[in-house]
Design an enzyme around this catalytic site. Structure first.
Site, short mmCIF file in Angstrom:
data_model
loop_
_atom_site.label_atom_id
_atom_site.label_comp_id
_atom_site.label_asym_id
_atom_site.label_seq_id
_atom_site.Cartn_x
_atom_site.Cartn_y
_atom_site.Cartn_z
N LYS A 176 6.85 -9.05 -5.01
CA LYS A 176 5.85 -8.53 -5.95
C LYS A 176 5.22 -7.23 -5.43
CE LYS A 176 2.74 -8.28 -9.16
NZ LYS A 176 3.04 -7.94 -10.55
N LYS A 245 -4.27 -2.47 -3.52
CA LYS A 245 -4.04 -3.62 -2.63
C LYS A 245 -2.55 -3.97 -2.54
CE LYS A 245 -4.01 -7.16 -4.92
NZ LYS A 245 -3.04 -7.96 -5.67
#
Ligand code: NDP
Length: 301
Positions: A176, A245
C-alpha cells in the site's frame, strides 16, 4: 451460493473511509463501533442501527472479528493499549483486521504480541478511495497467515471487489505504501510538467488531452487533475497528511530493505513541504498547489 455467516464484528475508526466501510459491515453483520470523537459513532449508529461501544475494549469484547481504520500504526498501538484498550477486550480466537495504511514493521510487532494470546492479525489496507468504499468496490491487499487471511476474506467481501493476499503480516502495508508513493510521484510530476507547459503557452486541458490519449497517462492525469485541479473544486476525500505518511512508510521500507530510493526521498521532502504549507485538512491532490504558488499561476481548465 450460501450467504456468509452473520458474525459479531467490531469497528474502530469512523473517519472519511472508515465510515462507509463500516456501513457495509453494519448491513451484513452484528456490528459494534467505537470512535475517538463519540458524536461520530452516535450519528453512525443512528444511521445504521449499529451498537456504540463506550471504550475500545468494549468494541473488542465478544467480537469474532474487529476492524481498525486509523491514520497510522502509532494510533493503532494507542487504541490497543491500556486497561480500556482494544487488546484487553479481544478474546483468544478473535481476529484483528487492520484497514489502516500502516507500517509493516509495527504490524509485525503487533501481530506477534497478539499471537501470544491466541489472537490473529491481518493487515488489510484498501485502495479505491471514499467513492470505492461507498460502492463496496475497494481493492484490498492482505498480509497475514493463510488461516487468518481465509477467515478475513469472506467478511472483506462486504466492501471489497478485488481482495488479494500478498504475503505475510506487513506485506499489505508495504504494498500500500509503494502504491500510494506512485500516486504522489504522479501528482508532483504533473504539477511540474503542467506548470512548465502553461508557462510555455500550452493550456493544461490541451496537454491532458494529449497525455491521456498517449502512454504518459495515469489515474492522476486521467481523473484527479481534470476533476479536482482544473475545476478548482478540491474535494477533500483523502488528506494530504495521510499521503505524506504513506510516502514516509515507503521510504522507510526501502531503507529497511537496503534499496536506494532517491525519487521517493525527493517526493517525501516535497510532501513534507506541502503538508506544512497547506495544513492538516488539505486534500492530497492540493499538493499540486505547491508548484502553482511557486510559478505564480493556476492550472485552470
Ligand atoms: P480520517 O483522518 O478521515 O479519519 C481517521 C480516523 O481515525 C477517525 O475516526 C479518527 O477519529 C481516528 N483517529 C485519529 N487519531 C486517533 C487516535 N489517536 N486515537 C483514536 N482514533 C484516532 O482518515 P481516513 O478515514 O481518510 O483514513 C483512515 C486510513 O485509511 C488511513 O490510514 C488512510 O491512509 C487510509 N486510506 C484512506 C483513504 C481515503 O480515501 N480517505 C483511501 C485509502 C486508504 P476522530 O473522528 O476522533 O477524528
Amino acid at each position: 451460493m450460501t450467504p456468509p455467516a452473520r458474525l459479531r464484528v467490531g469497528f474502530v475508526g469512523l473517519g472519511a473511509i472508515g465510515r462507509p466501510i463500516a456501513a457495509h459491515l453494519a448491513r451484513a453483520h452484528d456490528l459494534v463501533v467505537w470512535n475517538r470523537t463519540g458524536a461520530r459513532a452516535e450519528s453512525f449508529a443512528a444511521d445504521t442501527g449499529a451498537g456504540v461501544a463506550p471504550t475500545p475494549k468494549a468494541a473488542g469484547e465478544g467480537r469474532e472479528i474487529v476492524f481498525t481504520c486509523l491514520p497510522n500504526s502509532p494510533e493503532l498501538e494507542a487504541v490497543l493499549a491500556g486497561p480500556e484498550g482494544l487488546e484487553s477486550g479481544l478474546a483468544p480466537g478473535a481476529l484483528l483486521v487492520d484497514l489502516t495504511s500502516g507500517q509493516p514493521a509495527a504490524s509485525r510487532r503487533i501481530a506477534e504480541r497478539l499471537a501470544a494470546n491466541g489472537i490473529g492479525f491481518v493487515d488489510a489496507p484498501v485502495s479505491g478511495g471514499v467513492a470505492g468504499a461507498e460502492a463496496g468496490t475497494l481493492t484490498i491487499m492482505l498480509g497475514g497467515k493463510d488461516a487468518d487471511v481465509a477467515r478475513a476474506v469472506p467478511v472483506l467481501q462486504a466492501f471489497g471487489k478485488r481482495i488479494v493476499p500478498v504475503g505475510p503480516v506487513g506485506a499489505g502495508h508495504a504494498l500500500k505504501a509503494v502504491h500510494n508513493a506512485l500516486i504522489a510521484v504522479n501528482i508532483f510530476a504533473l504539477g511540474e510538467g503542467l506548470t512548465a507547459l502553461a508557462k510555455a503557452g500550452v493550456a493544461p486541458s490541451a496537454a491532458l488531452d494529449v497525455i491521456n490519449n498517449a502512454n504518459g497517462r495515469s489515474f492522476v492525469s486521467e481523473r484527479l487533475v481534470p476533476e479536482r485541479v482544473l475545476t478548482r473544486l478540491w474535494p477533500r476525500t483523502f488528506r494530504l497528511a495521510l499521503l505524506d505518511k504513506d510516502v514516509d512508510i515507503a521510504v522507510q521500507l526501502a531503507a529497511e530493505q537496503g534499496v536506494e530510493a532517491p525519487l521517493l526521498e525527493a517526493v517525501s521532502g516535497l510532501l513534507h513541504e506541502a503538508h506544512r504549507e497547506l495544513g492538516e485538512d488539505a486534500d492530497h491532490v492540493e499538493a499540486i498547489r505547491l508548484h502553482e504558488r511557486r510559478a505564480g499561476l493556476e492550472l485552470r481548465a
